[in-house]
Design an enzyme around this catalytic site. Structure first.
Site, PDB file in Angstrom:
ATOM      1  N   TYR A   1      30.662  23.841  18.516  1.00 41.16           N
ATOM      2  CA  TYR A   1      30.307  22.638  19.252  1.00 41.16           C
ATOM      3  C   TYR A   1      28.955  22.099  18.800  1.00 41.16           C
ATOM      4  CZ  TYR A   1      33.986  24.395  22.371  1.00 41.16           C
ATOM      5  OH  TYR A   1      35.168  24.870  22.891  1.00 41.16           O
TER       6      TYR A   1
ATOM      7  N   SER B   1      40.683  21.702  28.930  1.00 42.41           N
ATOM      8  CA  SER B   1      41.284  20.365  29.106  1.00 42.41           C
ATOM      9  C   SER B   1      42.249  20.336  30.292  1.00 42.41           C
ATOM     10  CB  SER B   1      41.992  19.910  27.829  1.00 42.41           C
ATOM     11  OG  SER B   1      41.067  19.750  26.781  1.00 42.41           O
ATOM     12  N   PRO B   2      41.830  20.832  31.466  1.00 38.52           N
ATOM     13  CA  PRO B   2      42.752  20.901  32.604  1.00 38.52           C
ATOM     14  C   PRO B   2      43.016  19.557  33.267  1.00 38.52           C
ATOM     15  CG  PRO B   2      40.590  21.655  33.276  1.00 38.52           C
ATOM     16  CD  PRO B   2      40.518  21.428  31.787  1.00 38.52           C
TER      17      PRO B   2
ATOM     18  N   GLY C   1      41.003  13.905  30.044  1.00 36.08           N
ATOM     19  CA  GLY C   1      40.541  12.727  30.770  1.00 36.08           C
ATOM     20  C   GLY C   1      41.644  11.822  31.277  1.00 36.08           C
TER      21      GLY C   1
ATOM     22  N   GLY D   1      40.349   8.578  33.186  1.00 33.42           N
ATOM     23  CA  GLY D   1      39.271   8.273  32.249  1.00 33.42           C
ATOM     24  C   GLY D   1      39.700   7.606  30.960  1.00 33.42           C
TER      25      GLY D   1
END
Length: 337
Positions: free
Chosen positions: A59, A204-205, A209, A214
């Site tokens: 990251y 990524s639950p 987004g 989102g």
């Protein structure tokens, strides 16, 4: 329905059912927050009781670990720290190296960037097809013995690989994408985790987004990692946004937000599932953590199941090149290109 929202056990650790995925503070998603905003978000997370923080060497090519290292470590006893190796960056490019030598070197770099001498949970971020999983796990076993990590995890790997790894050393956690719109874990890995006593960490639950409202019809901006994912482009995106709108109506009927419904559904699937949504917003973080106090009815959860069958979402989860780097199962008929 209190059981799904009870604390989770990850190896030797007990944590809240919702932690924080830190990736998008430094990597992959756009727009990216300024450093001061990211630091405020992390400080706020500590203040409201978040007790599991997930990062990786990949990251920001180390920037995310450095961010956590300068922001959180004055309260090191308040949380479980997780990071990852194997998938990393060299000369600004992403690559995989699961050799014991690379794992050992990456761990030393992570310890330095995080400003710690011990990482609680350390994952193999991806399976290196050129290195037997037993050799990669063996490198982490030696790190456990040296006191540099506390527990071993895997990420985006299959039930078969999990069993091979677990035969070398107990695996504490399997991390894989999991939400109503990405249910591959239900093919085999979730059950294997239950059988072996392995915690399951859902990244990524809220469907990157989409199930938090989102993403709109314009999609995401160029340079955002999601811009390479077929589900975020026509002809797939309009169909998927119709599903999201229907999902929003279920959430409204249940008296919660879309993100809370998605998180609540994920946490209801097994008592050993931990969700790690990511956000750059303190308001959204508060919303996510409030899910721990929400009681979703069986009827509401069943409505989500009925909406998001395996075949419901249009388009592959990953583009071809990214799909080739993961070891997770696919479901019968899943589109892969």
């Amino acid at each position: 329905m209190s059981a799904p929202l009870s604390p989770r056990t990850i190896g030797p650790f007990t944590v809240k059912a919702i932690g924080l995925g830190c990736m998008n503070l430094s990597h992959a998603y756009l727009p990216r927050p300024e450093p001061a905003q990211a630091e405020r978000l992390l400080g706020h997370a500590l203040d409201i009781g978040v007790d599991f923080f997930d990062t990786a060497a990949l990251y920001g090519f180390g920037a995310n670990e450095e961010l956590l290292g300068r922001t959180l470590m004055h309260r090191r006893d308040d949380f479980v720290l997780a990071s990852k190796c194997v998938l990393g960056g060299k000369d600004g490019k992403r690559g995989i190296d699961g050799s014991p030598q690379a794992i050992t070197a990456t761990l030393e770099d992570s310890l330095r960037r995080l400003n710690v001498d011990h990482i609680d949970l350390y994952y193999l971020h991806r399976l290196d097809p050129n290195v037997p999983i037993e050799e990669s796990v063996g490198a982490l076993v030696r790190a456990v013995e040296a006191g540099k990590i506390g527990a071993i995890g895997l990420s985006e790997m299959s039930a078969t690989t999990l069993r091979r790894a677990h035969a070398v050393h107990p695996i504490a956690a399997m991390q894989t994408e999991y939400s109503p719109w990405s249910r591959n874990a239900e093919v085999a890995v979730l059950d294997a985790c239950g059988e072996l006593g392995v915690g399951f960490v859902a990244f990524s639950p809220v469907a990157r987004g989409v199930l938090a409202g989102g993403v709109g019809p314009e999609g995401v901006q160029e340079g955002d990692v999601r811009a390479s994912m077929p589900r975020f482009h026509p002809p797939h995106l309009p169909h998927n946004l119709q599903l999201a709108a229907a999902f929003g109506r279920i959430a409204a009927d249940a008296g919660c937000t879309m993100a809370q419904l998605s998180l609540g559904w994920v946490l209801s699937r097994r008592p050993y599932v931990l969700a790690i949504p990511g956000t750059t917003s303190t308001a959204h973080l508060d919303e996510d953590m409030a899910t721990l106090a929400i009681d979703l009815s069986a009827e509401t959860l069943a409505a989500v199941d009925a909406l998001f069958t395996f075949e419901a979402v249009s388009g592959p989860r990953y583009p071809r090149a990214a799909q080739a780097q993961i070891d997770t199962e696919t479901w019968d008929g899943e589109p892969l290109e």
